[in-house]
Design a protein around this motif. Structure first.
Motif, short mmCIF file in Angstrom:
data_model
loop_
_atom_site.label_atom_id
_atom_site.label_comp_id
_atom_site.label_asym_id
_atom_site.label_seq_id
_atom_site.Cartn_x
_atom_site.Cartn_y
_atom_site.Cartn_z
N LEU A 101 0.83 -1.21 0.00
CA LEU A 101 0.00 0.00 0.00
C LEU A 101 0.86 1.25 0.00
O LEU A 101 2.07 1.17 0.15
N ALA A 102 0.23 2.40 -0.14
CA ALA A 102 0.93 3.69 -0.12
C ALA A 102 1.03 4.20 1.31
O ALA A 102 0.18 3.93 2.15
N SER A 103 2.07 5.00 1.56
CA SER A 103 2.29 5.50 2.91
C SER A 103 1.16 6.41 3.39
O SER A 103 0.79 6.39 4.56
N GLY A 104 0.61 7.21 2.46
CA GLY A 104 -0.48 8.11 2.87
C GLY A 104 -1.70 7.35 3.32
O GLY A 104 -2.32 7.69 4.33
N PHE A 105 -2.07 6.30 2.59
CA PHE A 105 -3.20 5.47 2.97
C PHE A 105 -2.92 4.76 4.29
O PHE A 105 -3.81 4.67 5.16
N ALA A 106 -1.69 4.28 4.47
CA ALA A 106 -1.33 3.59 5.72
C ALA A 106 -1.43 4.53 6.92
O ALA A 106 -2.05 4.20 7.93
N ALA A 107 -0.84 5.72 6.81
CA ALA A 107 -0.76 6.63 7.95
C ALA A 107 -2.09 7.29 8.27
O ALA A 107 -2.45 7.45 9.45
N LEU A 108 -2.84 7.67 7.23
CA LEU A 108 -4.03 8.49 7.45
C LEU A 108 -5.32 7.69 7.53
O LEU A 108 -6.31 8.17 8.08
N ALA A 228 2.93 15.10 3.88
CA ALA A 228 2.47 16.29 3.17
C ALA A 228 1.07 16.69 3.64
O ALA A 228 0.78 17.87 3.87
N VAL A 229 0.17 15.70 3.79
CA VAL A 229 -1.19 15.99 4.27
C VAL A 229 -1.14 16.47 5.72
O VAL A 229 -1.89 17.37 6.11
N GLN A 230 -0.26 15.88 6.53
CA GLN A 230 -0.14 16.33 7.92
C GLN A 230 0.33 17.78 7.99
O GLN A 230 -0.09 18.54 8.87
N CYS A 231 1.20 18.20 7.06
CA CYS A 231 1.61 19.60 7.00
C CYS A 231 0.41 20.50 6.70
O CYS A 231 0.28 21.58 7.27
N ALA A 232 -0.44 20.04 5.80
CA ALA A 232 -1.65 20.81 5.50
C ALA A 232 -2.54 20.90 6.73
O ALA A 232 -3.14 21.94 7.00
#
Length: 318
Positions: A101-108, A228-232
Motif C-alpha cells: 500500500l501507499a504511505s499516505g493510505f497507511a498513515a491516514l 504532506a497531508v499532515q503539514c496541510a
C-alpha cells in the motif's frame, strides 16, 4: 522561496531534544554528538522559518510554536511506535497477510483503524509493505496490494476507491488565506505543498481547472504523501490530496477543500491478489478493506457533492 520539508531524522532529533530539554541528553540518547544535535535543530529552525527553542543560561525552553510542533511529532511517533510493537507481538501467532500500500493510505486511513482490524481478525497478523512511490507494478511477496487501474476498473469487484484529487488545507488556513481563487485574500500567493513523485502535479491541476496561478508565497516540496497531508493539517499550506488517503481526515474536518473544484481521473484503486487462489483470510481482509472504505467514501462524497468535478478528458484537452 523554496522550503524543503523536514526529514524524519530532523523531527526525531527535535522531538528528543524537546522531550529532554537538553541537546547533550538528546545526543546521549541518539548516540551522536551534542554539536550534531544542535546543528540539526538549527537547520530545522532555518527551514521552518521560526525558532523552536529559547536558549537561556538555565537551559532550553520550548517556544510556543516549538511546543505545538512537539505535541504533533510526539503523537505521530508514539502511534507509529505502538503500532510497530503491536505488530511485532502478533508475529508469534496466526496467519500473516502482507498488504502492499501507499504511505499516505497507511498513515491516514489504515493505522487509525488498526484496533478495529484486530477485533475483526484476531488470528491474522497484518504486515504492511509500504511503497515509496506510485501504486504500480507487481506485488512481489505481498499477498494483497492496492494498485491503480485505468477507466472501467470501477466494475472490478475488488475496486476500492476512485482516483479523485482534491486541493485541501486546514480550516484555519482557509479562513486566513481564502480559497485558491480568492483574489482578495490570496493576492500574495498561496503556500503550495508539492509532492515530488506524483501522478498529478500542481501545474497539471492549474491547467485542468483553468485556475490562474497568482504566485506562490512558499513552495514546500516533499516525497511522502502522508507527511504532506499532515503539514496541510498544521496550516502550512495547500496540498493536492488523493481521496484514497484523505477521505478520513476530510470526513473528520481536519482538512477541507481549498476550492470548489476537484479532479476525477476516471481511474480507480483496486485490490489485487498475488495468488490466483488466495487464502480465505486474505480474501476476508480484502473485503473488510472494501467495506470500510465504502463507508468512508459515503461520507466523503457528501463533502464533495457541492463541488465541481473536472474529468480526465477535460484535463487532457487543456
Amino acid at each position: 522561496m523554496s522550503l524543503r520539508l523536514p526529514s524524519l531524522q530532523a523531527l526525531l532529533v527535535f522531538e528528543t531534544s524537546a522531550r529532554l530539554l537538553s541537546f547533550t541528553k538528546a545526543a546521549g540518547e541518539l548516540n551522536v554528538t551534542p554539536v550534531a544535535v544542535s546543528r540539526m535543530v538549527a537547520r530545522l529552525e532555518d527551514a521552518l522559518g521560526f525558532r523552536l527553542f529559547d536558549r537561556t543560561k538555565s537551559g532550553l525552553t520550548l517556544t510556543d510554536r516549538g511546543a505545538t510542533l512537539q505535541r504533533a511529532v510526539a503523537s505521530g511517533f508514539g502511534q507509529i511506535g505502538d503500532t510497530i510493537e503491536e505488530l511485532k507481538r502478533d508475529l508469534a501467532r496466526g496467519e500473516i497477510v502482507t498488504l502492499s500500500l501507499a504511505s499516505g493510505f497507511a498513515a491516514l486511513w489504515l493505522l487509525p483503524r488498526y484496533a478495529a482490524f484486530r477485533q475483526a481478525f484476531p488470528t491474522v497478523n497484518l504486515r504492511l509493505q509500504v511503497m515509496p512511490g506510485r501504486l504500480y507494478g507487481p506485488l512481489d511477496d505481498a499477498d494483497l496490494g492496492i494498485r491503480l487501474h485505468g477507466p472501467g476498473s470501477e466494475n472490478d469487484p475488488s475496486c476500492l476507491c476512485p482516483e479523485i484529487i482534491v486541493p485541501i488545507c486546514s480550516p484555519n488556513y482557509l479562513a486566513e488565506f481564502g480559497a485558491l481563487d480568492d483574489a482578495a485574500k490570496s493576492a500574495e500567493g498561496h503556500a503550495y505543498i508539492h509532492l515530488d513523485v506524483t501522478t498529478h502535479s500542481w501545474a497539471d491541476f492549474h491547467r485542468a481547472t483553468g485556475l490562474a496561478n497568482r504566485g506562490i508565497g512558499r513552495a514546500v516540496h516533499h516525497t511522502d504523501p502522508g507527511l504532506a497531508v499532515q503539514c496541510a493539517m498544521l496550516g502550512q499550506g495547500v496540498v493536492l490530496g488523493w481521496l484514497l488517503a484523505i477521505a478520513a481526515p476530510l470526513n473528520e474536518g481536519k482538512v477541507i477543500p481549498a476550492w470548489n473544484r476537484y479532479i476525477d481521473t476516471g481511474c480507480h484503486y483496486v485490490l489485487e491478489y498475488r495468488s490466483s487462489n488466495p487464502s480465505e483470510n486474505t480474501r476476508r481482509v480484502a473485503q473488510w478493506l472494501i467495506d470500510e472504505m465504502k463507508q468512508e467514501l459515503d461520507g466523503a462524497r457528501r463533502v464533495l457533492a457541492p463541488m465541481t468535478a473536472i474529468c480526465r478528458s477535460r484535463a487532457a484537452s487543456v
